[in-house]
Design a protein around this motif. Sequence first.
Motif, PDB file in Angstrom:
ATOM      1  N   LYS A  46     -35.555  35.939  27.672  1.00  0.00           N
ATOM      2  CA  LYS A  46     -36.570  34.950  28.062  1.00  0.00           C
ATOM      3  C   LYS A  46     -37.203  34.229  26.875  1.00  0.00           C
ATOM      4  CE  LYS A  46     -38.133  36.998  32.338  1.00  0.00           C
ATOM      5  NZ  LYS A  46     -39.193  37.760  32.983  1.00  0.00           N
ATOM      6  N   LYS A  47     -37.330  34.912  25.778  1.00  0.00           N
ATOM      7  CA  LYS A  47     -38.008  34.320  24.628  1.00  0.00           C
ATOM      8  C   LYS A  47     -37.108  33.397  23.803  1.00  0.00           C
ATOM      9  CE  LYS A  47     -41.361  38.093  24.017  1.00  0.00           C
ATOM     10  NZ  LYS A  47     -42.074  37.826  25.193  1.00  0.00           N
ATOM     11  N   LYS A  48     -35.835  33.336  24.152  1.00  0.00           N
ATOM     12  CA  LYS A  48     -34.888  32.510  23.404  1.00  0.00           C
ATOM     13  C   LYS A  48     -34.593  31.219  24.156  1.00  0.00           C
ATOM     14  CE  LYS A  48     -32.300  36.384  21.432  1.00  0.00           C
ATOM     15  NZ  LYS A  48     -30.981  37.031  21.409  1.00  0.00           N
ATOM     16  N   GLN A  49     -34.278  30.188  23.385  1.00  0.00           N
ATOM     17  CA  GLN A  49     -33.745  28.970  23.978  1.00  0.00           C
ATOM     18  C   GLN A  49     -32.239  29.171  24.094  1.00  0.00           C
ATOM     19  OE1 GLN A  49     -35.102  25.827  21.331  1.00  0.00           O
ATOM     20  NE2 GLN A  49     -36.742  25.372  22.772  1.00  0.00           N
ATOM     21  N   LEU A  50     -31.701  28.982  25.284  1.00  0.00           N
ATOM     22  CA  LEU A  50     -30.292  29.257  25.513  1.00  0.00           C
ATOM     23  C   LEU A  50     -29.515  27.989  25.848  1.00  0.00           C
ATOM     24  CD1 LEU A  50     -30.641  32.563  27.542  1.00  0.00           C
ATOM     25  CD2 LEU A  50     -30.038  32.313  25.145  1.00  0.00           C
ATOM     26  N   TYR A  51     -28.318  27.959  25.305  1.00  0.00           N
ATOM     27  CA  TYR A  51     -27.394  26.847  25.501  1.00  0.00           C
ATOM     28  C   TYR A  51     -26.109  27.397  26.108  1.00  0.00           C
ATOM     29  CZ  TYR A  51     -30.559  24.805  22.075  1.00  0.00           C
ATOM     30  OH  TYR A  51     -31.678  24.367  21.413  1.00  0.00           O
ATOM     31  N   GLN A  52     -25.255  26.493  26.553  1.00  0.00           N
ATOM     32  CA  GLN A  52     -23.985  26.929  27.128  1.00  0.00           C
ATOM     33  C   GLN A  52     -23.180  27.762  26.136  1.00  0.00           C
ATOM     34  OE1 GLN A  52     -21.713  24.171  29.560  1.00  0.00           O
ATOM     35  NE2 GLN A  52     -19.854  24.860  28.528  1.00  0.00           N
ATOM     36  N   LEU A  79     -30.068  26.946  37.905  1.00  0.00           N
ATOM     37  CA  LEU A  79     -30.243  26.547  36.511  1.00  0.00           C
ATOM     38  C   LEU A  79     -30.438  25.049  36.460  1.00  0.00           C
ATOM     39  CD1 LEU A  79     -27.377  28.320  34.486  1.00  0.00           C
ATOM     40  CD2 LEU A  79     -29.772  28.978  34.574  1.00  0.00           C
ATOM     41  N   LYS A  80     -31.094  24.611  35.385  1.00  0.00           N
ATOM     42  CA  LYS A  80     -31.131  23.178  35.121  1.00  0.00           C
ATOM     43  C   LYS A  80     -30.891  22.966  33.633  1.00  0.00           C
ATOM     44  CE  LYS A  80     -36.158  23.136  35.013  1.00  0.00           C
ATOM     45  NZ  LYS A  80     -37.373  22.617  35.577  1.00  0.00           N
ATOM     46  N   ARG A  81     -30.313  21.810  33.338  1.00  0.00           N
ATOM     47  CA  ARG A  81     -30.089  21.410  31.948  1.00  0.00           C
ATOM     48  C   ARG A  81     -31.212  20.456  31.563  1.00  0.00           C
ATOM     49  NH1 ARG A  81     -24.475  20.824  34.005  1.00  0.00           N
ATOM     50  NH2 ARG A  81     -23.112  22.157  32.787  1.00  0.00           N
ATOM     51  N   MET A  88     -31.514  15.810  20.898  1.00  0.00           N
ATOM     52  CA  MET A  88     -31.331  15.243  22.239  1.00  0.00           C
ATOM     53  C   MET A  88     -29.873  15.264  22.716  1.00  0.00           C
ATOM     54  SD  MET A  88     -34.348  14.718  23.174  1.00  0.00           S
ATOM     55  CE  MET A  88     -34.493  13.594  24.528  1.00  0.00           C
ATOM     56  N   ARG A  89     -28.930  15.504  21.807  1.00  0.00           N
ATOM     57  CA  ARG A  89     -27.521  15.589  22.210  1.00  0.00           C
ATOM     58  C   ARG A  89     -27.218  16.920  22.891  1.00  0.00           C
ATOM     59  NH1 ARG A  89     -25.241  14.801  16.374  1.00  0.00           N
ATOM     60  NH2 ARG A  89     -26.982  16.222  16.165  1.00  0.00           N
TER      61      ARG A  89
END
Length: 142
Positions: A46-52, A79-81, A88-89
Amino acid sequence: MHNNDDFGFLIQIINRQVFRFFSNAGKSIGISSMEVNILNYFFDNKKKQLYQIDLETAFNIRSSTATANVNLMEKKGLLKRIPDPQDMRRKLLVPTKKAFVLEKELNYFKQQLDFKISNNLSSSEQKELKKMLKKIIKNLKE
């Protein structure tokens, strides 16, 4: 013919049983076993920013597989992106309110599975097993 003591065979059996457990658990709340795993990963981080790319690494899956799962979870409203404010990319993956409603049940499923796995193991055996499994994972990545 397989020798029932082969590491690969035993791990394959465990993998199928874990998959079946999460598949049945997921069905009971309307999601797939992979969605169960992905949401658990988000809740554990939860405390991390996660990417694909984080999903690809964590689950050792191809980009196309991760994309398909994220697209489906987005369609289901789990989920939402959102654009990364730093770049921003890139798109951050964020669980929705609908996903967070499932968190308590998903934690319960995880606890059930951990109990089934560790039921007849002492505390030291559990620690040793985790240590050995991490070594096996590392060995297979090399």
